[in-house]
Design a protein around this motif. Sequence first.
Motif, PDB file in Angstrom:
ATOM      1  N   GLY A   1       0.844  -1.188   0.000  1.00  0.00           N
ATOM      2  CA  GLY A   1       0.000   0.000   0.000  1.00  0.00           C
ATOM      3  C   GLY A   1       0.879   1.237   0.000  1.00  0.00           C
ATOM      4  N   PRO A   2       0.282   2.399  -0.220  1.00  0.00           N
ATOM      5  CA  PRO A   2       1.089   3.636  -0.280  1.00  0.00           C
ATOM      6  C   PRO A   2       1.747   3.960   1.056  1.00  0.00           C
ATOM      7  CG  PRO A   2      -1.198   4.034  -0.964  1.00  0.00           C
ATOM      8  CD  PRO A   2      -1.140   2.650  -0.424  1.00  0.00           C
ATOM      9  N   ASN A   3       2.703   4.872   1.027  1.00  0.00           N
ATOM     10  CA  ASN A   3       3.345   5.349   2.261  1.00  0.00           C
ATOM     11  C   ASN A   3       2.305   5.941   3.197  1.00  0.00           C
ATOM     12  OD1 ASN A   3       5.879   4.690   1.449  1.00  0.00           O
ATOM     13  ND2 ASN A   3       6.332   6.724   0.604  1.00  0.00           N
ATOM     14  N   GLY A   4       2.475   5.654   4.457  1.00  0.00           N
ATOM     15  CA  GLY A   4       1.592   6.247   5.465  1.00  0.00           C
ATOM     16  C   GLY A   4       0.222   5.599   5.546  1.00  0.00           C
ATOM     17  N   SER A   5       0.022   4.469   4.853  1.00  0.00           N
ATOM     18  CA  SER A   5      -1.308   3.854   4.864  1.00  0.00           C
ATOM     19  C   SER A   5      -1.538   2.981   6.101  1.00  0.00           C
ATOM     20  CB  SER A   5      -1.528   3.041   3.584  1.00  0.00           C
ATOM     21  OG  SER A   5      -0.519   2.079   3.429  1.00  0.00           O
ATOM     22  N   GLY A   6      -0.475   2.679   6.847  1.00  0.00           N
ATOM     23  CA  GLY A   6      -0.661   1.929   8.094  1.00  0.00           C
ATOM     24  C   GLY A   6      -0.007   0.560   8.129  1.00  0.00           C
TER      25      GLY A   6
ATOM     26  N   SER B   1       3.254  -0.483   8.573  1.00  0.00           N
ATOM     27  CA  SER B   1       4.166  -0.744   9.706  1.00  0.00           C
ATOM     28  C   SER B   1       3.386  -0.870  11.003  1.00  0.00           C
ATOM     29  CB  SER B   1       5.164   0.395   9.880  1.00  0.00           C
ATOM     30  OG  SER B   1       6.001   0.453   8.796  1.00  0.00           O
ATOM     31  N   THR B   2       2.346  -0.076  11.115  1.00  0.00           N
ATOM     32  CA  THR B   2       1.530  -0.136  12.335  1.00  0.00           C
ATOM     33  C   THR B   2       0.895  -1.523  12.469  1.00  0.00           C
ATOM     34  OG1 THR B   2       1.109   2.230  12.075  1.00  0.00           O
ATOM     35  CG2 THR B   2      -0.335   1.036  13.583  1.00  0.00           C
ATOM     36  N   ILE B   3       0.436  -2.076  11.369  1.00  0.00           N
ATOM     37  CA  ILE B   3      -0.138  -3.432  11.403  1.00  0.00           C
ATOM     38  C   ILE B   3       0.911  -4.430  11.894  1.00  0.00           C
ATOM     39  CG2 ILE B   3      -1.009  -5.339   9.965  1.00  0.00           C
ATOM     40  CD1 ILE B   3      -2.465  -3.272   8.278  1.00  0.00           C
TER      41      ILE B   3
END
Length: 254
Positions: free
Chosen positions: A34-39, A41-43
């Motif tokens: 997905g695009p940068n900042g889409s979440g 790494s958080t997942i």
Amino acid sequence: MELNQVSFRYPKHQTVLHDISVEAPKGKIISIIGPNGSGKSTILKLLAGILTPTVGQVTLDNQSINTFSRKQLASKLAIVSQKNDLYDEIKVIDVVKTGRLPYHKLLDVISDEEVTQYLAMTNLSELAQRPMTSLSGGQQQRVWLASALAQEPEYLLLDEPTTYLDIHYQTDLMAILKQLHEREQITIVMVLHDINQAFKISDELWLIKDGKLVAEGSPEKCYDSELLGAVFEARMQIVTVPHYGRYIVEIPGK
Ligand code: ADP
């Protein structure tokens, strides 16, 4: 390993993940794209138990991840993050040994032999005695991977493992992961920047946009230029390259 109706927001920030339910089937390779900042790494951090969902839950082997002790978790899963702190002049071999800590009380009791195979797997045998600070970014990344492998995890989480690697080492790393997966049946969940790499290596893909799971499924199902175009807000085309197969390209312009 599963996210169950998970929403997440960082303290004092807006919600970055919205009601995500998805399963990483055991023994599979899953890539999050997905695009940068889409979440993405958080997942990965939620799956690793580093972050706790604001709503919903994360389960590991059908058990809430919160119920595992740190040590139990470390013998089950390993995460290789994009950024790692480098302390002093620590040697490569000692970083790899830290991966064995879930199985020992102290670093001092871990023999060199115990980590030989992990250094070999990641082509680091010759660099074992070098201080970490003397290595290139790509070499350091392989050391973090070796240390994670030394944990002998059932689940391996990787955040953009190829970021600092040139193309030759990227291919090598993907081959190492594939071998490892075939030999040990290890479950791998990773964030990959290169979508073609992700499509080639994965059993399943999770497509994330604006903190939402837009699609999930096999590469076969996700070879869809409209779907990919919507996720990346770009014009995408799928072409066939001789001796390679399908290849996703972005067409410049709107
Ligand atoms: P990706 O991996 O897809 O690039 P991230 O998971 O890193 O996305 O980030 C998702 C969103 O959460 C972004 O808007 C990012 O700015 C925000 N974010 C990430 N880390 C933090 C943090 N520690 N505190 C506040 N917001 C964060």
